[in-house]
Design a protein around this motif. Structure first.
Motif, short mmCIF file in Angstrom:
data_model
loop_
_atom_site.label_atom_id
_atom_site.label_comp_id
_atom_site.label_asym_id
_atom_site.label_seq_id
_atom_site.Cartn_x
_atom_site.Cartn_y
_atom_site.Cartn_z
N THR A 138 -2.73 4.88 -3.10
CA THR A 138 -2.75 6.02 -2.19
C THR A 138 -2.27 7.26 -2.92
N VAL A 150 2.43 0.81 2.16
CA VAL A 150 1.98 1.90 3.03
C VAL A 150 2.60 1.82 4.42
N GLU A 197 -4.40 7.99 4.15
CA GLU A 197 -5.30 6.88 3.87
C GLU A 197 -4.85 6.15 2.61
N TRP A 198 -5.38 4.95 2.44
CA TRP A 198 -5.18 4.22 1.20
C TRP A 198 -6.45 3.45 0.87
N TYR A 249 -5.88 3.41 7.04
CA TYR A 249 -5.22 4.67 7.38
C TYR A 249 -4.05 4.40 8.30
#
Length: 178
Positions: free
Chosen positions: A8, A113, A133-134, A150
Motif C-alpha cells: 500500500t 492494513v 486501498e491496498w 480498501y
C-alpha cells in the motif's frame, strides 16, 4: 511455491498534533515489537517505564486498562494479534503542498492494513472520513494470487475488505437471485 505480498501507499492529511502522535505510534509499535530492546528493564517493568515516557497525548489516546498489567493493552488492541503489534509500514510526514497542515505518507510491503485503519481512526480524526486501498500481488501467476482491497474509516466504523470478499458477496447475491 509463490511469494505473496500486500502493498500500500497513501497520504493522510493530518494536523501537527496528529502527525506527532502518528510518529509516536509508529515508534511505539517498533519498540514493543523489539521487546523493549532500548529499555534496561525486563517484561512489564520495561513496558511500564516505556509507557511512562510516552507523550500525554499518546497516554490520553491509549490509556491503561484497569485491572490489566500491560499499560499498552489499548494500543495493542489496534491489531488482530495484540502479541504482534507490527505495522510493517514506513511513515514520512511532509507539509501539505496546498498549505492545509501536513500529509502523512504511509507505505510498505506486508503492511497490516487493518491495524493501519484502526490507527487512523484513533489518531487522524481531522482526516475522517478517510479511505485507502491496498494491492495483493504474487511473484508467480497463480489463481487467487492477485487482488486488493480498501478501507473507509469513519469516526465510528471501519468499512471495506478485500476484492476477493467483495467478488464472493456479489456472486452470492447473483446466485441467490437466480
Amino acid at each position: 511455491m509463490a511469494n505473496t505480498y500486500l502493498e500500500t501507499a497513501f497520504n493522510v492529511p493530518v494536523t501537527a498534533d496528529e502527525a506527532a502522535l502518528l510518529e509516536e505510534c509508529f515508534e511505539t509499535a517498533a519498540e514493543i515489537s523489539a521487546g523493549y530492546a532500548s529499555i534496561p528493564q525486563e517484561g512489564l517493568e520495561a513496558a511500564g517505564s516505556f509507557y511512562a515516557s510516552r507523550s500525554s497525548l499518546f497516554r490520553a489516546t491509549f490509556p491503561p486498562q484497569p485491572g490489566n498489567d500491560d499499560p499498552f493493552v489499548t494500543f495493542r488492541a489496534l491489531w488482530s494479534d495484540p502479541d504482534f503489534p507490527c505495522l510493517d509500514a514506513d511513515l514520512t510526514i511532509n507539509d501539505d503542498p496546498v498549505g492545509k497542515g501536513q500529509l502523512a505518507y504511509i507505505h510498505g510491503h506486508e503492511v497490516d492494513v487493518s491495524a493501519l485503519a484502526s490507527l487512523i481512526q484513533k489518531v487522524c480524526k481531522s482526516a475522517l472520513p478517510f479511505g485507502f486501498e491496498w494491492a495483493l500481488v504474487t511473484d508467480q501467476d497463480r489463481p487467487g494470487g492477485f487482488g486488493g482491497g480498501y478501507y473507509v474509516v469513519t469516526e465510528t466504523e471501519i468499512l471495506g475488505g478485500s476484492t476477493r470478499w467483495l467478488m464472493k458477496e456479489t456472486l452470492r447475491s447473483f446466485r441467490a437471485g437466480a
